[in-house]
Design a protein around this motif. Structure first.
Motif, short mmCIF file in Angstrom:
data_model
loop_
_atom_site.label_atom_id
_atom_site.label_comp_id
_atom_site.label_asym_id
_atom_site.label_seq_id
_atom_site.Cartn_x
_atom_site.Cartn_y
_atom_site.Cartn_z
N ASN A 92 -28.79 -37.14 -40.42
CA ASN A 92 -29.16 -37.78 -39.08
C ASN A 92 -29.15 -36.90 -37.73
OD1 ASN A 92 -31.19 -39.28 -41.27
ND2 ASN A 92 -29.09 -41.36 -41.09
N PHE A 93 -28.53 -35.99 -38.02
CA PHE A 93 -28.02 -35.27 -36.70
C PHE A 93 -29.40 -34.81 -36.00
CE2 PHE A 93 -23.49 -34.97 -36.46
CZ PHE A 93 -23.09 -35.80 -36.63
N ILE A 94 -29.68 -34.91 -34.46
CA ILE A 94 -30.48 -33.93 -33.66
C ILE A 94 -29.63 -33.88 -32.81
CG2 ILE A 94 -32.17 -35.54 -34.57
CD1 ILE A 94 -32.35 -37.03 -31.91
N ARG A 95 -30.47 -33.01 -31.75
CA ARG A 95 -29.81 -32.03 -30.53
C ARG A 95 -29.89 -33.24 -29.91
NH1 ARG A 95 -25.44 -29.05 -28.97
NH2 ARG A 95 -26.26 -27.86 -31.16
N LEU A 96 -28.89 -34.10 -29.11
CA LEU A 96 -29.58 -34.67 -28.69
C LEU A 96 -29.88 -33.85 -26.82
CD1 LEU A 96 -26.84 -37.27 -28.80
CD2 LEU A 96 -28.73 -37.35 -30.20
N PRO A 97 -31.22 -34.77 -26.69
CA PRO A 97 -31.66 -34.26 -24.87
C PRO A 97 -30.65 -35.11 -23.97
CG PRO A 97 -33.49 -36.29 -26.01
CD PRO A 97 -32.13 -35.63 -26.98
N VAL A 98 -30.39 -34.09 -23.27
CA VAL A 98 -29.67 -34.34 -21.99
C VAL A 98 -28.20 -33.80 -22.57
CG1 VAL A 98 -29.67 -35.92 -19.53
CG2 VAL A 98 -31.50 -36.33 -20.81
N LEU A 99 -28.19 -34.38 -23.43
CA LEU A 99 -27.18 -34.72 -23.53
C LEU A 99 -26.37 -33.07 -24.19
CD1 LEU A 99 -25.88 -37.61 -24.82
CD2 LEU A 99 -24.67 -36.53 -23.27
N ASN A 100 -26.97 -32.21 -25.10
CA ASN A 100 -27.32 -30.79 -25.69
C ASN A 100 -26.10 -31.26 -26.36
OD1 ASN A 100 -28.39 -28.51 -26.55
ND2 ASN A 100 -27.43 -27.47 -24.19
N LYS A 101 -26.07 -31.82 -27.37
CA LYS A 101 -25.03 -32.02 -28.12
C LYS A 101 -25.95 -33.01 -29.17
CE LYS A 101 -21.67 -32.83 -24.68
NZ LYS A 101 -20.51 -34.40 -24.35
N PRO A 102 -24.65 -32.44 -30.74
CA PRO A 102 -25.48 -33.21 -32.38
C PRO A 102 -24.80 -34.49 -31.84
CG PRO A 102 -23.36 -31.96 -32.20
CD PRO A 102 -23.83 -31.31 -31.07
N GLY A 103 -25.78 -35.23 -32.73
CA GLY A 103 -25.55 -36.68 -32.74
C GLY A 103 -26.97 -37.06 -33.38
N VAL A 104 -27.16 -38.57 -33.42
CA VAL A 104 -27.69 -39.55 -33.84
C VAL A 104 -28.48 -40.18 -31.77
CG1 VAL A 104 -28.61 -41.55 -35.19
CG2 VAL A 104 -26.76 -39.67 -36.40
N MET A 105 -29.21 -40.69 -32.59
CA MET A 105 -30.53 -41.51 -31.50
C MET A 105 -31.33 -42.39 -31.70
SD MET A 105 -32.44 -39.15 -27.98
CE MET A 105 -33.36 -39.39 -28.92
N ILE A 106 -31.40 -43.24 -30.72
CA ILE A 106 -32.44 -44.77 -31.05
C ILE A 106 -33.00 -44.67 -29.84
CG2 ILE A 106 -32.89 -47.00 -31.34
CD1 ILE A 106 -30.71 -47.52 -33.54
N ARG A 107 -34.81 -44.77 -29.57
CA ARG A 107 -35.63 -44.64 -28.86
C ARG A 107 -35.62 -45.91 -28.69
NH1 ARG A 107 -38.63 -39.14 -26.74
NH2 ARG A 107 -39.16 -40.26 -25.02
#
Length: 134
Positions: free
Chosen positions: A119-134
């Motif tokens: 489920n990893f994406i390149r997180l916006p602003v952080l520029n790190k791998p991870g998972v995000m909920i908007r």
């Protein structure tokens, strides 16, 4: 009363779990709030907790509370470190903030086993791998 509160929709705000460091022995994870808006948010309050079942027993973590005075547009703030042992639980983050005199709030829940590499994406602003909920 609840009916008297404005129905302010939370948009362009995200909660992200980011992989900070990875070694052979362990991985270090942090949770962030990301402001994708073009305005500053203020008096950001976040409660976090984990809950669910593990080995057939109901498990709850402590409720933690965090306060961030401001988050600039296009910026992020660290909420807390998170232990991989809680990834099998529901990880809930309840966020409240102000824009001017208007209050906004939203509950973000990472479901069990949703924080996985597939489920990893390149997180916006952080520029790190991870998972995000908007």
């Amino acid at each position: 009363m609840k009916k008297d509160l404005p129905d302010n929709n939370v948009e362009d705000i995200a909660i992200a779990v980011a992989l900070e460091k990875e070694s052979v022995e362990s991985k270090i994870w942090y949770v962030y709030v990301i402001n994708l808006k073009d305005v500053q948010i203020e008096n950001v309050l976040i409660t976090s907790k984990g809950y669910g079942e593990k080995n057939g027993e109901h498990v709850k973590t402590s409720v933690l509370r965090h306060m961030i005075p401001t988050i600039e547009p296009g910026a992020f703030a660290l909420i807390e470190p998170i232990d991989e042992a809680t990834f099998g639980l529901n990880n809930e983050y309840w966020l409240s903030y102000y824009i001017g005199k208007e209050i906004f709030d939203k509950k973000f829940i990472f479901l069990p086993e949703s924080i996985v590499e597939s489920n990893f994406i390149r997180l916006p602003v952080l520029n790190k791998p991870g998972v995000m909920i908007r």
